[in-house]
Design a protein around this motif. Structure first.
Motif, PDB file in Angstrom:
ATOM      1  N   PHE A 151       0.834  -1.200   0.000  1.00 26.66           N
ATOM      2  CA  PHE A 151       0.000   0.000   0.000  1.00 26.66           C
ATOM      3  C   PHE A 151       0.871   1.254   0.000  1.00 26.66           C
ATOM      4  O   PHE A 151       0.612   2.202  -0.734  1.00 26.66           O
ATOM      5  CB  PHE A 151      -0.907   0.000   1.229  1.00 26.66           C
ATOM      6  N   ASN A 186       2.450   1.622  -3.564  1.00 21.51           N
ATOM      7  CA  ASN A 186       1.527   1.845  -4.672  1.00 21.51           C
ATOM      8  C   ASN A 186       0.603   3.035  -4.508  1.00 21.51           C
ATOM      9  O   ASN A 186       0.104   3.556  -5.488  1.00 21.51           O
ATOM     10  CB  ASN A 186       0.676   0.595  -4.905  1.00 21.51           C
ATOM     11  N   VAL A 187       0.313   3.411  -3.280  1.00 27.03           N
ATOM     12  CA  VAL A 187      -0.645   4.500  -3.098  1.00 27.03           C
ATOM     13  C   VAL A 187      -0.001   5.735  -2.467  1.00 27.03           C
ATOM     14  O   VAL A 187      -0.020   6.814  -3.041  1.00 27.03           O
ATOM     15  CB  VAL A 187      -1.858   4.035  -2.265  1.00 27.03           C
ATOM     16  N   ALA A 212       2.849   6.889  -4.581  1.00 26.92           N
ATOM     17  CA  ALA A 212       2.572   6.945  -6.014  1.00 26.92           C
ATOM     18  C   ALA A 212       2.757   8.368  -6.517  1.00 26.92           C
ATOM     19  O   ALA A 212       2.503   9.323  -5.789  1.00 26.92           O
ATOM     20  CB  ALA A 212       1.158   6.473  -6.292  1.00 26.92           C
ATOM     21  N   VAL A 253      -4.287  10.343  -6.164  1.00 26.80           N
ATOM     22  CA  VAL A 253      -5.075   9.166  -5.838  1.00 26.80           C
ATOM     23  C   VAL A 253      -6.224   9.042  -6.833  1.00 26.80           C
ATOM     24  O   VAL A 253      -6.971   9.981  -7.039  1.00 26.80           O
ATOM     25  CB  VAL A 253      -5.637   9.286  -4.411  1.00 26.80           C
ATOM     26  N   ARG A 254      -6.326   7.879  -7.450  1.00 30.11           N
ATOM     27  CA  ARG A 254      -7.331   7.728  -8.494  1.00 30.11           C
ATOM     28  C   ARG A 254      -8.623   7.123  -7.978  1.00 30.11           C
ATOM     29  O   ARG A 254      -9.656   7.218  -8.623  1.00 30.11           O
ATOM     30  CB  ARG A 254      -6.784   6.863  -9.629  1.00 30.11           C
ATOM     31  N   THR A 269      -8.062   0.525  -3.866  1.00 31.07           N
ATOM     32  CA  THR A 269      -6.966   0.160  -4.746  1.00 31.07           C
ATOM     33  C   THR A 269      -6.839  -1.353  -4.721  1.00 31.07           C
ATOM     34  O   THR A 269      -6.910  -1.958  -3.661  1.00 31.07           O
ATOM     35  CB  THR A 269      -5.648   0.762  -4.237  1.00 31.07           C
ATOM     36  N   HIS A 322      -8.914   3.079   1.581  1.00 36.07           N
ATOM     37  CA  HIS A 322      -8.261   4.043   2.437  1.00 36.07           C
ATOM     38  C   HIS A 322      -9.045   5.324   2.635  1.00 36.07           C
ATOM     39  O   HIS A 322      -9.868   5.703   1.810  1.00 36.07           O
ATOM     40  CB  HIS A 322      -6.850   4.354   1.945  1.00 36.07           C
ATOM     41  N   TRP A 345      -3.057   8.404   6.981  1.00 36.92           N
ATOM     42  CA  TRP A 345      -3.756   7.460   6.119  1.00 36.92           C
ATOM     43  C   TRP A 345      -4.245   6.285   6.956  1.00 36.92           C
ATOM     44  O   TRP A 345      -3.460   5.696   7.692  1.00 36.92           O
ATOM     45  CB  TRP A 345      -2.830   6.887   5.056  1.00 36.92           C
TER      46      TRP A 345
END
Lengths: 420, 773
Positions: A32, A35-36, A39, A43-44, A48, A57, A64
């Motif tokens: 996490f 990747n987040v 990243a 945040v998309r 995730t 999240h 977080w």
């Protein structure tokens, strides 16, 4: 269900990690982060999927919180659970910040132990949790207390522990898009709450018992009743009774809690009007004039007014003139912040600014973000009013009259934006 | 910090924990223990302290106990023999007069993950199930599930199962729900907990006592129960009516799901339920929490698949606010497009137009695409906006507008004239390849309408010769040039000639070169022949009749409703779906699932088949077949795929990142030594040979280095095969990973690979022979 819960700081350092199920390994914590949190792009999605593990999240200030699972779970529930988790933590130690989490990490582990077991939510009501986790941690409970735990956890009422005693009976309601109640009442009192809900008023009007609440001494809203589009209640409210009679009766939890949340869309009085004027003078100059008008009774005072006027990125200098309050250009936020401490109703105030721009060859036009505004007004712009609040406690000998009650109305700006 | 001098830290802690002075001072002792936990959280291995921590568990301090238990649960699997020492303390605690201590001990005993624990566990668990404190019962019930998960292969203890079924009648609501959860896990192989009529009715009556988490779980369990008669059905529904308006979005949605499921044969009831749940759904997208808002929006989109107009009057709720994150804005725009009707079109367009200048290019492009979609019904107004946007002269906006034009012309031929005018007056050229392709397509297809078309093409063509473009753009350029040559030969001939010459003589990409050769030969056969081959329909007016998506029956999506699936994008949701299927169906579904995995991108054959299956939706736009379609195609595809001959294909290409992700994720399925030790001699040759058999080489180490490595991938029907080739000294090892597994494809792949190597060897030997002569 939830396989693990992790809390990180903004750098991605693990502050808390609790794994509930075997299928979540230690590498999930790092997955996490990499990747987040680390990243590059924004945040998309709040969910995730990494290596067939889903990470839910939530971000609170710069902390977080992530829930991890390998199953196809109910997403809305996981998010609501994370929010509940935040609420519980806030109730225990205040604001969720890195500092607070580090200082209370033992407590958080204790909470996580009680709230979830094997990934299933167990007990998430702060009131009830306080009997388990007292922060003293010493096994010094008397026989009485032990039996209390037993009755508490078997009892039907999870949100209030029994045997609460106070000398003064205090109760206050505070209306602001939601009704937040603070109650400090002895015993197991039953409360009834009344408001100027249109359906109820109409019903009573037919019955012949007209209420006097129409005579409002409050701000611009002279309406008798309001139409509530939809509302949600704290779990203590008896929904069946609300559905049949539209009456709100409940056994209140102890302390502060949100009794109800409502939404109205019709006839909302906007307390302020913002009139922006932007003029581009050549390529290197902008003239901005913003007028705010307060639109409520002159005897009332709005407080903590803050107007945020965005400026282009290539601003080199700003000159501001305002008649009231203080205004400042904050280069780091790319905005002119104009603060007014107090402002009475039916008044007008204006600010004018000259913004000098650096010439750029960037063809992109300035996107003109909206002007945002924050304030507090001492009335509910929705027009909602509390008509009565009654307390009944059959077992202990205090009556409705002994209870000290008060109501405070606050209209707080949520997102109040004007496009310019 | 913890990673440096970690050994020192552990030693220091060890010394402190065994110091009698520290042990005597309660607060200091606890302090050191919490330090251990802190290091554990940060990832430092503190398992060496196990002995000291076990000693610390014998204390009256509950907080200290909890911390030590947390430690033990983490490291018990590493040090099982030491963990056994703690069992005695735990068992003693299980008999403590304080229910909290009993519960705590029992819970942590079950959490210890180590073999051989079961024998110690059984007795306290059974005692716990009968404990008078509900707190202990809650723990014990879940403990049964934990014990089962420790040894999943053992026989299910029917006495415990019976006891759990009996506990469904427990007065404590959490015990009841925990029983359901535990039974579900224990009986997973037999299809989970059985919900018969008495249990269902009991649960329904207890609903109002439960907390919101339990309510939503119980509602999910109730999906399994099928009411016997209509009368019972309506009784159940009226009992649950209040929960449709629950303050908790997840409960409201779970109730809606149950309503839709139960009333699958009563459409009126379904519609009524949907109508009534609009309020909670809308409320969930108005909450302050972004994540819940996101979840709410995703669910609304699912409901709209069946009832597109349900939220039409609430369209203002889906206007974006400036500070919302991108993922919410994107969903809101998608919803707005669906909600457009005659009354609100002006306002919605106004709103969307303001998003077109968003700071984020992605959002701006999404807004433009949205306007483009609305344009299929309200052509004039939208064209005006889109044309206006061109004057902003920003690359990303121009590109998106031209792409929107391309789709629009295809759907609404009546808009051709205005689009052509707009293109004519637009001097800006899109910079990204998607935009370029759209522009080229428009130029080629409608060269009669755009008077300057040949000159624009010439300019683009000159650009192409200067800078390298992606093969996709080159292909489009070729097609556009040939098409334009057919309609305006005089002005295009020169350009086309140069282009063909360049592509045939200098182009390195095979596809482009082949296409150029093809056109060249086609032109040699005469204009008539070329026209016959190239002129297809310029638009498909039949598609313009479809103003919106067709309404789907509720049954298509209801099984996924209120789970994770609606929140993930389509591809992921399918993965989830297939995983669920995999979990429930033991064998033989791999091939049946195959079409789900790649969704029509794997082989041309399959895409063709899907095109046939869902004719009206597959077009040039992003309108892919709705995910629900797969349900129906699933069964029919399975058979065909099994019979289908084995073939490999390297498209669609896989990026390095994707490859890496998959590689890390998957297990090695097969390793094999090849008897062809000269792979490294000519990696380029190897790559070329492999390409011929449709195996794509992603990366390899330079030649003549040892160990030499190469990573390859290929696709077959619906599986993707990843391979690593590792050459050390004189052995070549091939390790293969595959997803999803498909033995047939794997075998085929290996034999293909082997023969490729043999060819390479043969070539090499030839060369060697030639040299030696």
């Amino acid at each position: 269900m939830i396989g693990g819960l992790f809390i990180y700081n903004h750098k991605g350092e693990v502050l808390i990690s609790r794994v509930y199920r075997d299928d979540i390994g230690r590498n999930a914590v790092d997955a996490f982060r990499v990747n987040v949190i680390h990243a590059r792009q924004q945040v998309r999605s709040p969910v995730t999927n990494i290596a067939r593990t889903s990470f839910f999240h939530v971000k609170r200030s710069n902390i977080w919180l992530a829930a991890v699972t390998k199953q196809n779970v109910n997403a809305a529930m996981v998010f609501e659970f994370l929010y509940k988790m935040c609420d519980v933590m806030t109730a225990y130690f205040g604001k969720i910040s890195e500092e607070n989490i580090k200082n209370n990490f033992v407590l958080i582990y204790e909470l996580l132990d009680e709230i979830l077991d094997f990934g299933y939510p167990q007990n998430s009501e702060t009131g009830a949790l306080k009997t388990f986790i007292t922060q003293q941690g010493i096994k010094s409970q008397s026989k009485e207390e032990q039996s209390q735990i037993t009755s508490q956890v078997t009892g039907q009422i999870g949100w209030r522990r029994e045997g609460i005693k106070y000398r003064r009976q205090v109760l206050s309601a505070h209306v602001s898009g939601r009704v937040v109640m603070k109650s400090y009442l002895s015993g197991m009192p039953e409360c009834k709450f009344g408001m100027n809900d249109k359906i109820v008023i109409d019903k009573q009007g037919k019955g012949g018992t007209t209420d006097d609440t129409g005579k409002s001494e409050l701000g611009g809203s002279g309406k008798q009743s309001i139409a509530i589009d939809d509302c949600t209640f704290h779990q203590c409210v008896r929904l069946s009774k609300f559905d049949s009679e539209r009456s709100i009766s409940f056994i209140p939890p102890d302390g502060e809690y949100e009794l109800m949340r409502y939404r109205t869309t019709k006839d909302i009085i906007l307390p302020f009007r913002v009139i922006p004027l932007v003029r581009e003078v050549g390529r290197t100059k902008l003239e901005v004039k913003v007028v705010i008008k307060s639109n409520f009774k002159p005897s009332l005072l709005a407080q903590k007014i803050e107007v945020r006027i965005p400026t282009p990125l290539n601003t080199s200098g700003v000159q501001v003139i305002c008649m009231k309050g203080k205004a400042k250009y904050k280069a780091s936020e790319n905005a002119i912040v104009w603060k007014i401490k107090r402002m009475a109703g039916m008044k007008e105030s204006q600010i004018s600014a000259e913004i000098e721009l650096l010439p750029t060859n960037d063809k992109k036009k300035w996107a003109r973000p909206p002007i945002s505004m924050n304030f507090e007004v001492p009335f509910a712009p929705s027009g909602l009013k509390v008509r009565y609040l009654k307390v009944f406690e059959p077992k202990l000998n205090y009556s409705d009259h002994d209870v000290i009650k008060w109501v405070r109305y606050i209209g707080r700006s949520g997102i109040y934006e004007t496009r310019c | 910090m913890p990673y440096f001098g970690s050994e020192e830290t552990v030693k220091e802690l060890k010394r402190a924990l065994s110091n009698p002075n520290v042990q005597a001072d309660r607060l200091r002792y606890r302090d050191y223990i919490s330090k251990v936990i802190r290091y554990m959280t940060q990832g430092l291995d503190v398992s060496a302290l196990f002995m000291e921590m076990v000693k610390a568990s014998a204390t009256v301090d509950i907080v200290q106990k909890k911390l030590v238990y947390l430690y033990m649960c983490t490291y018990a699997s590493v040090k099982p023999e030491l963990a056994l020492l703690a069992i005695n303390t735990l068992r003693k605690d299980c008999a403590d007069p304080n229910p909290m201590v009993r519960g705590l001990a029992l819970r942590n005993m079950c959490n210890l993950r180590m073999p051989g624990l079961t024998e110690y566990l059984e007795q306290p668990l059974v005692a716990g199930l009968r404990d008078k404190a509900s707190y202990v019962r809650r723990v014990a019930v879940l403990g049964c599930a934990k014990m089962h998960s420790l040894q999943p292969s053992t026989e299910i203890d029917s006495s415990i199962v019976n006891e759990l079924y009996a506990l469904l009648r427990d007065p404590d609501p959490v015990v009841v729900v925990n029983c359901l959860r535990a039974l579900e896990e224990i009986l997973k192989d037999e299809g989970g907990v059985v919900i018969n009529k008495p249990i269902a009715h009991h649960l329904l009556n207890r609903m109002k006592d439960l907390d919101s988490w339990s309510q939503s779980e119980v509602l999910t369990f109730l999906l399994r129960y099928i009411p016997r008669s209509d009368e019972e059905l309506f009784d159940v529904l009226s009992l649950l009516d209040a929960f449709l308006q629950s303050p908790h979005a997840h409960v409201a949605m779970a109730t809606l799901c149950l309503f839709l499921h139960y009333a699958s044969s009563h459409t009126a009831v379904q519609n009524d339920a949907l109508q009534r749940s609009t309020a909670p759904l809308l409320a969930s997208c108005g909450t302050t929490s972004r994540e819940l808002r996101f979840a709410g929006l995703c669910h609304i989109r699912q409901v709209m698949r069946s009832q597109p107009s349900l939220f039409a009057s609430h369209y203002k709720r889906f206007f974006c606010s400036y500070s919302e994150p991108g993922y919410i804005k994107l969903h809101k725009m998608e919803i707005l497009v669906e909600l457009v009707n005659d009354e609100n079109v002006a306002l919605v367009l106004e709103e969307l137009r303001s998003y077109c200048t968003d700071v984020s290019p992605e959002l701006a492009q999404a807004a433009i695409t949205a306007i483009g979609r609305i344009a299929r019904t309200y052509t004039e107004k939208c064209l005006e906006i889109l044309t206006g946007l061109l004057s902003l002269k920003q690359d990303h906006i121009t590109s998106a507008v031209i792409q929107a034009f391309k789709d629009l012309v295809w759907f609404c031929p009546q808009s051709t004239a205005s689009v052509c005018n707009a293109i004519e007056s637009c001097t800006d050229r899109p910079q990204d390849s998607e935009g370029k392709r759209a522009l080229l397509w428009l130029l080629g297809e409608h060269s009669e309408g755009i008077s300057s078309a040949p000159y624009v093409l010439e300019e683009l063509c000159a650009d192409e010769l200067k800078t390298e473009w992606s093969p996709g753009v080159k292909l489009e350029l070729l097609t556009a040039a040939v098409k334009m040559f057919l309609s305006r030969p005089a002005e295009t001939q020169d350009t086309l000639g140069r282009l063909l010459h360049h592509c045939i003589e200098e182009e390195s990409d095979m596809c482009v070169r082949d296409r150029a050769l093809f056109y060249y030969r086609l032109l040699q056969r005469g204009i008539q022949e070329t026209k016959r081959v190239l002129s297809g329909p310029k638009s498909d007016p039949s598609l313009s009749m479809l103003t919106g998506r067709q309404e789907e029956p509720v049954i298509r999506w209801v099984s996924d409703f209120n789970t994770l699936a609606p929140l993930m994008n389509k591809h992921d949701s399918m993965l989830k779906e297939s995983e669920r299927l995999l979990a429930t169906q033991p064998m033989g579904v791999f091939s049946a699932l195959a079409p789900l995995m790649d969704n029509g991108t794997s082989s041309p054959l399959q895409t063709e088949r899907q095109r046939r299956a869902s004719e009206p939706v597959v077009t040039t736009t992003e309108n892919e077949p709705p995910p629900g379609d797969t349900d129906t195609t699933l069964s029919s595809h399975g058979k065909e795929d099994e019979e289908e001959a084995f073939c490999l294909s390297a498209s669609p290409p896989l990026s390095h990142e994707e490859f890496e992700k998959l590689w890390v994720e998957l297990q090695t399925l097969h390793t094999q030594n090849l008897l062809a030790p000269c792979a490294q001699t000519a990696p380029e040759t190897l790559q070329a040979i492999l390409q011929m058999v449709h195996i794509q080489t992603l990366a390899f180490t330079p030649a003549h280095t040892l160990p030499w490595r190469a990573f390859l991938y290929t696709r077959s029907a619906a599986t993707i095969i990843l391979t690593e080739i590792l050459q050390e000294e004189d052995t070549v090892q091939v390790s293969v990973k595959q997803y999803p597994e498909n033995k047939l494809a794997l075998r085929g792949f290996l034999s293909t690979l082997q023969s490729a190597f043999q060819t390479l060897n043969a070539e090499n030997t030839c060369e060697n022979v030639a040299l030696s002569f």
